[in-house]
Design a protein around this motif. Structure first.
Motif, short mmCIF file in Angstrom:
data_model
loop_
_atom_site.label_atom_id
_atom_site.label_comp_id
_atom_site.label_asym_id
_atom_site.label_seq_id
_atom_site.Cartn_x
_atom_site.Cartn_y
_atom_site.Cartn_z
N MET A 1 10.78 4.29 11.26
CA MET A 1 10.10 4.75 10.07
C MET A 1 8.64 4.30 9.98
N HIS A 2 8.03 4.00 11.15
CA HIS A 2 6.60 3.71 11.21
C HIS A 2 6.17 2.68 10.19
N ASN A 3 6.89 1.55 10.15
CA ASN A 3 6.54 0.43 9.25
C ASN A 3 6.57 0.81 7.78
N THR A 4 7.35 1.82 7.44
CA THR A 4 7.36 2.34 6.08
C THR A 4 8.67 2.04 5.36
N PHE A 5 8.55 1.66 4.10
CA PHE A 5 9.68 1.53 3.19
C PHE A 5 9.76 2.79 2.33
N ALA A 6 10.96 3.13 1.89
CA ALA A 6 11.15 4.19 0.89
C ALA A 6 11.94 3.59 -0.26
N GLU A 7 11.36 3.65 -1.47
CA GLU A 7 11.98 2.99 -2.63
C GLU A 7 11.95 3.91 -3.85
N ALA A 8 13.05 3.95 -4.58
CA ALA A 8 13.12 4.68 -5.84
C ALA A 8 12.36 3.90 -6.91
N ILE A 9 11.35 4.52 -7.51
CA ILE A 9 10.62 3.82 -8.57
C ILE A 9 11.04 4.34 -9.95
N THR A 10 11.95 5.30 -9.96
CA THR A 10 12.66 5.70 -11.17
C THR A 10 14.12 5.90 -10.76
N ASP A 11 15.00 6.05 -11.73
CA ASP A 11 16.36 6.48 -11.38
C ASP A 11 16.26 7.85 -10.71
N CYS A 12 17.04 8.06 -9.66
CA CYS A 12 16.92 9.28 -8.87
C CYS A 12 18.28 9.93 -8.62
N THR A 13 18.26 11.25 -8.54
CA THR A 13 19.41 12.00 -8.04
C THR A 13 19.02 12.57 -6.69
N ILE A 14 19.80 12.25 -5.66
CA ILE A 14 19.44 12.67 -4.31
C ILE A 14 20.63 13.35 -3.62
N CYS A 15 20.29 14.19 -2.66
CA CYS A 15 21.29 14.76 -1.75
C CYS A 15 21.05 14.14 -0.38
N VAL A 16 22.12 13.80 0.29
CA VAL A 16 22.04 13.11 1.58
C VAL A 16 22.82 13.90 2.63
N LEU B 1 0.85 -1.19 0.00
CA LEU B 1 0.00 0.00 0.00
C LEU B 1 0.89 1.23 0.00
N VAL B 2 0.79 2.02 -1.05
CA VAL B 2 1.59 3.22 -1.18
C VAL B 2 0.99 4.32 -0.31
N ILE B 3 1.80 4.87 0.58
CA ILE B 3 1.35 5.93 1.48
C ILE B 3 1.56 7.30 0.84
N TYR B 4 2.67 7.44 0.12
CA TYR B 4 2.99 8.76 -0.45
C TYR B 4 3.93 8.56 -1.63
N THR B 5 3.77 9.39 -2.64
CA THR B 5 4.68 9.39 -3.79
C THR B 5 5.36 10.75 -3.86
N LEU B 6 6.69 10.74 -3.82
CA LEU B 6 7.47 11.97 -3.75
C LEU B 6 8.07 12.30 -5.11
N GLY B 7 8.08 13.59 -5.45
CA GLY B 7 8.68 14.05 -6.70
C GLY B 7 9.85 14.98 -6.45
N ASP B 8 10.30 15.64 -7.50
CA ASP B 8 11.48 16.50 -7.44
C ASP B 8 11.38 17.52 -6.30
N GLY B 9 12.50 17.72 -5.61
CA GLY B 9 12.60 18.78 -4.62
C GLY B 9 11.96 18.49 -3.28
N THR B 10 11.74 17.21 -2.96
CA THR B 10 11.09 16.89 -1.69
C THR B 10 12.05 16.21 -0.72
N LEU B 11 11.68 16.28 0.56
CA LEU B 11 12.48 15.74 1.66
C LEU B 11 11.84 14.45 2.14
N PHE B 12 12.65 13.45 2.52
CA PHE B 12 12.08 12.28 3.18
C PHE B 12 13.11 11.70 4.16
#
Length: 220
Positions: free
Chosen positions: A91-106, A70-81
């Motif tokens: 993480m409240h039973n939550t996974f975070a997964e890239a569903i496209t190739d992504c460029t991220i800052c950590v 069950l997808v809780i949220y879908t994040l796009g460009d310029g968002t924080l997670f």
């Protein structure tokens, strides 16, 4: 300024930082590219880093005991997670997964906490982001409980399209998981909307031809 810091300082989260703060932000962040399918964190993780999505799409989702996604949220460009780690939470039973190739800052949680101590406005903006995400999650749960599948799908397509008329990069399975139903049901609903002249359907691409009609479905 380099590409990384230019991106970060144009985000609302880090706007109005001094030149010194920008240099510090550049020092404490790392920009990298990850492939589709990358798992950023799992439910048992405490979260020692914060992720800022420069480009791409990331899903936050849960897996039921029966194995249903069950997808809780879908994040796009310029968002924080990963921001829940700032509250010392898992993480409240939550996974975070890239569903496209992504460029991220950590950046590490500790580095962000130090930045917040000197720039409280950053903390306020993080609270706004978290509050907005919680409101959208509540709306999604209400939709799952009370609205029909066509209504849920129409509302999702309108949200994903934003000010535009196109939803790209998502499969019918992705859309099904985001509204809590089966792929076959989603495909049939999309085909019904196509037959009514509301949508044009391509490979991983949907074009909204009649937003007013889609809004009427979403409000049912």
């Amino acid at each position: 300024m380099n590409e990384k810091i230019t991106h970060l300082t144009t985000m609302e989260l880090f706007q109005d930082l001094s030149r010194e703060d920008q240099e510090e932000l550049d020092r404490i962040t790392t920009m990298t590219t990850v492939r589709k399918g990358k798992i950023f964190y799992r439910p048992e993780d405490t979260g020692e880093v914060i992720f800022i999505l420069k480009k791409g799409t990331v899903q936050l989702y849960r897996i039921s005991t029966e194995g249903k996604k069950l997808v809780i949220y879908t994040l796009g460009d310029g968002t924080l997670f990963g921001e829940m780690s700032l509250l010392g939470q898992r993480m409240h039973n939550t996974f975070a997964e890239a569903i496209t190739d992504c460029t991220i800052c950590v950046m590490s949680r500790n580095d962000l906490e130090r930045l917040i101590l000197t720039r409280p406005q950053v903390a306020l903006r993080i609270l706004e982001i978290t509050g907005s995400r919680l409101r959208e999650t509540e709306e999604q749960l209400e939709s799952l409980a009370f609205k029909s599948i066509p209504s849920r799908l129409a509302a999702l397509l309108l949200r994903l399209a934003g000010d535009g008329n196109e939803v790209a990069g998502l499969t019918h399975q992705d859309l099904a998981e985001m509204i809590g139903t089966y792929r076959e049901t989603t495909t049939q609903t999309l085909n019904d909307m196509k037959a009514e002249g509301i949508l044009e359907i391509g490979r991983r691409r949907l074009v909204i031809l009649d937003k007013d009609a889609l809004r009427q479905i979403a409000e049912r």
